[in-house]
Design a protein around this motif. Sequence first.
Motif, PDB file in Angstrom:
ATOM      1  N   GLN A 101       0.844  -1.185   0.000  1.00  0.00           N
ATOM      2  CA  GLN A 101       0.000   0.000   0.000  1.00  0.00           C
ATOM      3  C   GLN A 101       0.882   1.239   0.000  1.00  0.00           C
ATOM      4  N   VAL A 102       0.393   2.321  -0.559  1.00  0.00           N
ATOM      5  CA  VAL A 102       1.143   3.562  -0.606  1.00  0.00           C
ATOM      6  C   VAL A 102       0.219   4.708  -0.216  1.00  0.00           C
ATOM      7  N   GLN A 103       0.745   5.660   0.529  1.00  0.00           N
ATOM      8  CA  GLN A 103       0.007   6.864   0.887  1.00  0.00           C
ATOM      9  C   GLN A 103       0.594   8.049   0.147  1.00  0.00           C
ATOM     10  N   LEU A 104      -0.278   8.921  -0.334  1.00  0.00           N
ATOM     11  CA  LEU A 104       0.133  10.019  -1.195  1.00  0.00           C
ATOM     12  C   LEU A 104      -0.292  11.358  -0.609  1.00  0.00           C
ATOM     13  N   GLY A 105       0.541  12.370  -0.812  1.00  0.00           N
ATOM     14  CA  GLY A 105       0.202  13.708  -0.342  1.00  0.00           C
ATOM     15  C   GLY A 105       0.699  14.752  -1.321  1.00  0.00           C
ATOM     16  N   GLU A 106      -0.222  15.595  -1.812  1.00  0.00           N
ATOM     17  CA  GLU A 106       0.127  16.636  -2.771  1.00  0.00           C
ATOM     18  C   GLU A 106       0.490  17.933  -2.061  1.00  0.00           C
ATOM     19  N   SER A 107       1.290  18.737  -2.728  1.00  0.00           N
ATOM     20  CA  SER A 107       1.620  20.081  -2.267  1.00  0.00           C
ATOM     21  C   SER A 107       1.979  20.930  -3.474  1.00  0.00           C
ATOM     22  N   GLY A 108       2.027  22.240  -3.251  1.00  0.00           N
ATOM     23  CA  GLY A 108       2.449  23.144  -4.309  1.00  0.00           C
ATOM     24  C   GLY A 108       1.340  23.898  -4.998  1.00  0.00           C
ATOM     25  N   GLY A 109       0.103  23.611  -4.638  1.00  0.00           N
ATOM     26  CA  GLY A 109      -0.998  24.344  -5.233  1.00  0.00           C
ATOM     27  C   GLY A 109      -1.018  25.789  -4.755  1.00  0.00           C
ATOM     28  N   GLY A 110      -1.857  26.588  -5.399  1.00  0.00           N
ATOM     29  CA  GLY A 110      -1.975  27.985  -5.014  1.00  0.00           C
ATOM     30  C   GLY A 110      -2.695  28.771  -6.070  1.00  0.00           C
ATOM     31  N   SER A 111      -2.586  30.089  -5.955  1.00  0.00           N
ATOM     32  CA  SER A 111      -3.227  31.004  -6.898  1.00  0.00           C
ATOM     33  C   SER A 111      -2.171  31.668  -7.766  1.00  0.00           C
ATOM     34  N   VAL A 112      -2.453  31.768  -9.040  1.00  0.00           N
ATOM     35  CA  VAL A 112      -1.502  32.348  -9.985  1.00  0.00           C
ATOM     36  C   VAL A 112      -2.282  33.021 -11.097  1.00  0.00           C
ATOM     37  N   GLN A 113      -1.674  34.001 -11.712  1.00  0.00           N
ATOM     38  CA  GLN A 113      -2.314  34.662 -12.847  1.00  0.00           C
ATOM     39  C   GLN A 113      -2.109  33.843 -14.116  1.00  0.00           C
ATOM     40  N   GLY A 143      -0.953  32.594 -17.519  1.00  0.00           N
ATOM     41  CA  GLY A 143       0.375  32.704 -18.086  1.00  0.00           C
ATOM     42  C   GLY A 143       1.486  32.342 -17.123  1.00  0.00           C
ATOM     43  N   GLY A 144       1.126  32.200 -15.860  1.00  0.00           N
ATOM     44  CA  GLY A 144       2.118  31.876 -14.842  1.00  0.00           C
ATOM     45  C   GLY A 144       2.400  30.387 -14.751  1.00  0.00           C
ATOM     46  N   SER A 145       3.196  30.031 -13.746  1.00  0.00           N
ATOM     47  CA  SER A 145       3.633  28.642 -13.569  1.00  0.00           C
ATOM     48  C   SER A 145       3.472  28.210 -12.119  1.00  0.00           C
ATOM     49  N   LEU A 146       3.279  26.925 -11.945  1.00  0.00           N
ATOM     50  CA  LEU A 146       3.285  26.288 -10.636  1.00  0.00           C
ATOM     51  C   LEU A 146       3.911  24.910 -10.785  1.00  0.00           C
ATOM     52  N   ARG A 147       4.510  24.411  -9.702  1.00  0.00           N
ATOM     53  CA  ARG A 147       4.984  23.039  -9.691  1.00  0.00           C
ATOM     54  C   ARG A 147       4.333  22.295  -8.532  1.00  0.00           C
ATOM     55  N   LEU A 148       3.597  21.267  -8.863  1.00  0.00           N
ATOM     56  CA  LEU A 148       2.978  20.409  -7.863  1.00  0.00           C
ATOM     57  C   LEU A 148       3.919  19.258  -7.526  1.00  0.00           C
ATOM     58  N   SER A 149       3.877  18.846  -6.280  1.00  0.00           N
ATOM     59  CA  SER A 149       4.634  17.681  -5.829  1.00  0.00           C
ATOM     60  C   SER A 149       3.681  16.667  -5.219  1.00  0.00           C
ATOM     61  N   CYS A 150       4.052  15.419  -5.349  1.00  0.00           N
ATOM     62  CA  CYS A 150       3.287  14.323  -4.736  1.00  0.00           C
ATOM     63  C   CYS A 150       4.285  13.428  -4.018  1.00  0.00           C
ATOM     64  N   ALA A 151       4.239  13.457  -2.705  1.00  0.00           N
ATOM     65  CA  ALA A 151       5.137  12.641  -1.888  1.00  0.00           C
ATOM     66  C   ALA A 151       4.452  11.327  -1.535  1.00  0.00           C
ATOM     67  N   ALA A 152       5.182  10.244  -1.687  1.00  0.00           N
ATOM     68  CA  ALA A 152       4.635   8.909  -1.429  1.00  0.00           C
ATOM     69  C   ALA A 152       5.355   8.249  -0.264  1.00  0.00           C
ATOM     70  N   SER A 153       4.594   7.516   0.517  1.00  0.00           N
ATOM     71  CA  SER A 153       5.190   6.754   1.616  1.00  0.00           C
ATOM     72  C   SER A 153       5.597   5.380   1.108  1.00  0.00           C
TER      73      SER A 153
END
Length: 122
Positions: A1-13, A15-25
């Motif tokens: 079994q694996v547990q997952l957790g996302e991070s890196g979301g937010g608000s942006v205009q 044309g902008g950029s974001l990087r999401l991460s997903c950490a797994a156990s």
Amino acid sequence: QVQLGESGGGSVQAGGSLRLSCAASGRTFSSYAMGWFRQAPGKEREFVAAINWSGGSTSYADSVKGRFTISRDNAKNTMYLQMNSLKSEDTAVYYCAARPGGLWARASYDYWGQGTQVTVSS
């Protein structure tokens, strides 16, 4: 079994950029194919991108192809989604998911994270 957790979301205009991460156990991260999905308000969850166990094979939805890049670092048990040239229609809750076997797919994922909100303003 694996547990997952996302991070890196937010608000942006737009044309902008974001990087999401997903950490797994767990110690078997490299045996899972991984995917990103998203769900906008009032819409069904949709496939965004997927990557095989090694990172050597990827797949993208047509709507994000050329703008988003999926990658993974098995040494860090982490998957990423680099999102560039964001549009208002990219606004959604983004989920990471894992499926055993190592081969990417656009469906049939067994494990899901809790999601992270991405809001793109125009």
